[in-house]
Every structure is written in structure tokens, then in C-alpha cells.
Motif scaffolding. Structure first.
Motif, short mmCIF file in Angstrom:
data_model
loop_
_atom_site.label_atom_id
_atom_site.label_comp_id
_atom_site.label_asym_id
_atom_site.label_seq_id
_atom_site.Cartn_x
_atom_site.Cartn_y
_atom_site.Cartn_z
N ALA A 67 0.84 -0.99 -0.13
CA ALA A 67 0.07 -0.07 0.04
C ALA A 67 0.95 1.24 -0.07
CB ALA A 67 -0.81 -0.12 1.13
N LEU A 68 1.99 1.17 0.58
CA LEU A 68 2.88 2.53 0.63
C LEU A 68 3.44 2.62 -0.47
CD1 LEU A 68 4.45 1.58 4.37
CD2 LEU A 68 3.02 3.62 3.72
N ASP A 69 3.78 1.52 -1.06
CA ASP A 69 4.43 1.82 -2.38
C ASP A 69 3.56 2.30 -3.46
OD1 ASP A 69 6.54 1.18 -4.46
OD2 ASP A 69 5.50 -0.20 -5.39
N GLU A 85 1.82 16.79 6.92
CA GLU A 85 0.85 16.80 7.99
C GLU A 85 -0.57 17.07 7.86
OE1 GLU A 85 2.74 18.66 11.46
OE2 GLU A 85 4.95 17.55 10.83
N HIS A 86 -0.95 17.73 6.87
CA HIS A 86 -2.29 18.25 6.65
C HIS A 86 -2.93 17.59 5.67
CE1 HIS A 86 -0.77 21.25 9.29
NE2 HIS A 86 0.06 21.47 8.46
N LEU A 92 -2.24 9.55 7.65
CA LEU A 92 -2.26 8.11 8.13
C LEU A 92 -0.65 7.85 8.11
CD1 LEU A 92 -4.88 6.70 5.57
CD2 LEU A 92 -4.94 6.87 8.00
N LEU A 93 -0.01 8.17 7.32
CA LEU A 93 1.22 7.84 7.40
C LEU A 93 2.16 8.18 8.75
CD1 LEU A 93 3.15 8.91 3.98
CD2 LEU A 93 2.12 6.70 4.93
N LYS A 94 1.74 9.15 9.45
CA LYS A 94 2.16 9.65 10.81
C LYS A 94 1.64 8.57 11.70
CE LYS A 94 2.31 13.97 12.11
NZ LYS A 94 3.91 14.14 12.42
N GLU A 95 0.32 8.41 11.63
CA GLU A 95 -0.10 7.51 12.58
C GLU A 95 0.49 6.12 12.31
OE1 GLU A 95 -4.59 7.49 11.82
OE2 GLU A 95 -4.55 9.48 11.99
N LEU A 109 8.48 3.25 8.72
CA LEU A 109 8.54 3.70 7.43
C LEU A 109 9.75 4.33 6.99
CD1 LEU A 109 5.43 6.13 7.77
CD2 LEU A 109 5.53 3.88 6.53
N ASN A 110 10.22 3.85 5.60
CA ASN A 110 11.51 4.27 5.19
C ASN A 110 11.28 6.05 4.94
OD1 ASN A 110 10.51 5.06 2.51
ND2 ASN A 110 10.89 2.97 1.72
#
Length: 266
Positions: A67-69, A85-86, A92-95, A109-110
Motif C-alpha cells: 500500500a505504501l508503494d 501533515e495536513h 495516515l503515514l504519521k499514524e 517507514l523508510n
């Protein structure tokens, strides 16, 4: 490979469901992840149009990595626009990063937010990151690719070693044989050997810089250890351990050449 502990399975599954069902998502993420995983079940949409995730262990991590890719273009856009961040994907990535950190996961996360990478000792990873930031873009890009291929969720030792060699070539060739259009690290090493008396490293030995012996040894270690560079009876698959060693040797060599620690007298 470390699997997902039971206490993290549900939070990570919920995160993936949120990523799948987000109304701003531009892609059918569930279907694309399912195709990446080559699975006909475990993730998708039920008869009521609701997303579900029924994956465990490494398969759950593999789905998140996919999913990240798949959504990596969103991360790249948001980072460049400084609104990371907004935006919904940035949040979602920060979470996800927070979940992995607080859950004591072996993964995070890379740096490009496009996949999972194994956690490495902070001192080691910090030194590598500092080198990548200070190095020329060509060398830095090769080091980042080597790092991801070494410590990513699906490591690729052959790619990792090749990228490590390219990173070293990117800083060594311009200093040693800049006019050679088909230069290789092997040619650069030969040049340093033939002019060894002119080369030194900024490490004092009885008040004088160290000679080129250590430099040649480190360069030779990286160059000759790439066991699958050529076909033939002596070729052998590159092991992950070998790729890791080459990567960290490459980081050191790039730092030496970038910082000016390697010097050549007129």
C-alpha cells in the motif's frame, strides 16, 4: 523475518482498512494490494461494499508495504508541497509510524515514505543518513537505493550490492579518473594503486596522514566482494550479510571522499 505480534495485528489491520476506504483515495487500493500479494482472499470488499482485511503476520506487513508503494506518489507530492501533515495520506503515514514505534515493531517507514524498512541501530542509521545528506545527489541516491534494498521488507542483496558499488564510483571516479567515460571502480582502484605515494587519509600516524593502504583495502573489499558481477564458474549469489557489509563500507567511503578526508598531493 519478524512477524506481527498479536497486540499489533488489529491496529495495523484497522489502519489498512482506513487507507482502503478513505474517500480521497484515488485508487482501488484493496484490489491493487490483492494483486501485489497474488492473493484471491484476505483483503478486499465484502458484499455490502465495505473493506475487510483478514491477514496476519508477514502477509499483513507485506500488504502495508504494498500500500505504501502504491500510494508513494502521494507522499512525494505532499512532502514537496510541505503540506504533508495536513493531507489525509500524510496523516495516515504519521499514524502508522507512531503505531510501529510505540508497538516496538522491528519495522518503520523508510525515509521516502514508500515502504517499510527494518529498524537499525540509531547511531549506525544516523551516520548513514548524515552521509547521504552531505554526499552529491548521485552518490546519495545510490546509497538510499542500496539501503532500501538491504533493509526493506523484501530485501534484494544483488541490487543492494550493485547500488553500493555505484555510490562509491560516484565519488571516487570524479577524483581519480574524471576523463574516463567508461570508468569503473576497478579502474579507479588501479589508478590509486599506480599513484599510491600521492594518496593519503586524514588519520594521523605519528603526526602524518595515513598512507593509501587502508583506502585501497576498503575499496578492494567492496569491489572484489561483488560475487555475481560477472558470469562464469566463480560467480555466486550475493548474500544479504555481504550486501550489508558492502553498504556500510560504501557509506564510510562516500563519507571519506565527500568530507575531503581522502587527499591527493600534486
Amino acid at each position: 523475518m519478524e512477524s506481527v505480534p498479536e497486540y499489533m495485528a488489529w491496529p495495523l489491520s484497522k489502519w489498512l482498512i482506513r487507507a482502503i476506504q478513505h474517500e480521497e483515495g484515488p485508487l482501488d487500493l484493496a484490489t491493487l494490494v490483492q494483486l501485489r500479494l497474488r492473493r484471491a482472499s484476505g483483503i478486499g470488499w465484502d458484499g455490502n461494499g465495505r473493506p475487510y482485511v483478514m491477514l496476519q503476520g508477514d502477509e499483513l506487513l507485506e500488504a502495508i508495504d504494498a500500500a505504501l508503494d502504491i500510494y508513494s506518489f502521494l507522499a512525494a507530492t505532499e512532502v514537496r508541497s510541505r503540506t504533508f501533515e495536513h493531507q489525509w495520506w500524510g496523516r495516515l503515514l504519521k499514524e502508522l509510524q507512531s503505531m510501529l514505534e510505540h508497538g516496538g515493531s522491528a519495522w518503520k517507514l523508510n525515509d521516502d515514505f514508500n515502504g517499510l524498512t527494518r529498524r537499525v541501530d540509531e547511531t549506525v542509521s544516523g551516520a548513514a543518513q548524515a552521509t547521504m545528506q552531505a554526499a552529491p545527489e548521485d552518490a546519495a541516491s545510490h546509497l538510499r537505493r542500496a539501503w532500501d534494498a538491504t533493509y526493506g521488507f523484501n530485501p534484494d542483496p544483488t541490487k543492494a550490492y550493485s547500488e553500493a558499488v555505484k555510490a562509491v564510483e560516484a565519488v571516487v571516479v570524479p577524483v581519480t579518473i574524471p576523463n574516463d567515460r567508461v570508468a569503473t571502480l576497478g579502474k579507479a582502484i588501479a589508478h590509486i594503486k599506480s599513484t599510491a605515494a600521492k594518496w593519503s587519509i586524514a588519520i594521523d600516524q605519528a603526526g602524518t596522514p595515513a598512507p593509501a593502504d587502508a583506502l585501497l583495502a576498503m575499496l578492494g573489499l567492496v569491489w572484489h566482494g561483488q560475487s555475481d558481477r560477472h558470469a562464469g564458474p566463480n560467480t555466486a549469489p550475493v548474500t544479504l550479510e555481504s550486501a550489508q557489509t558492502a553498504l556500510h563500507a560504501a557509506v564510510t567511503l562516500v563519507q571519506w571522499f565527500t568530507s575531503g578526508a581522502v587527499k591527493k598531493s600534486p
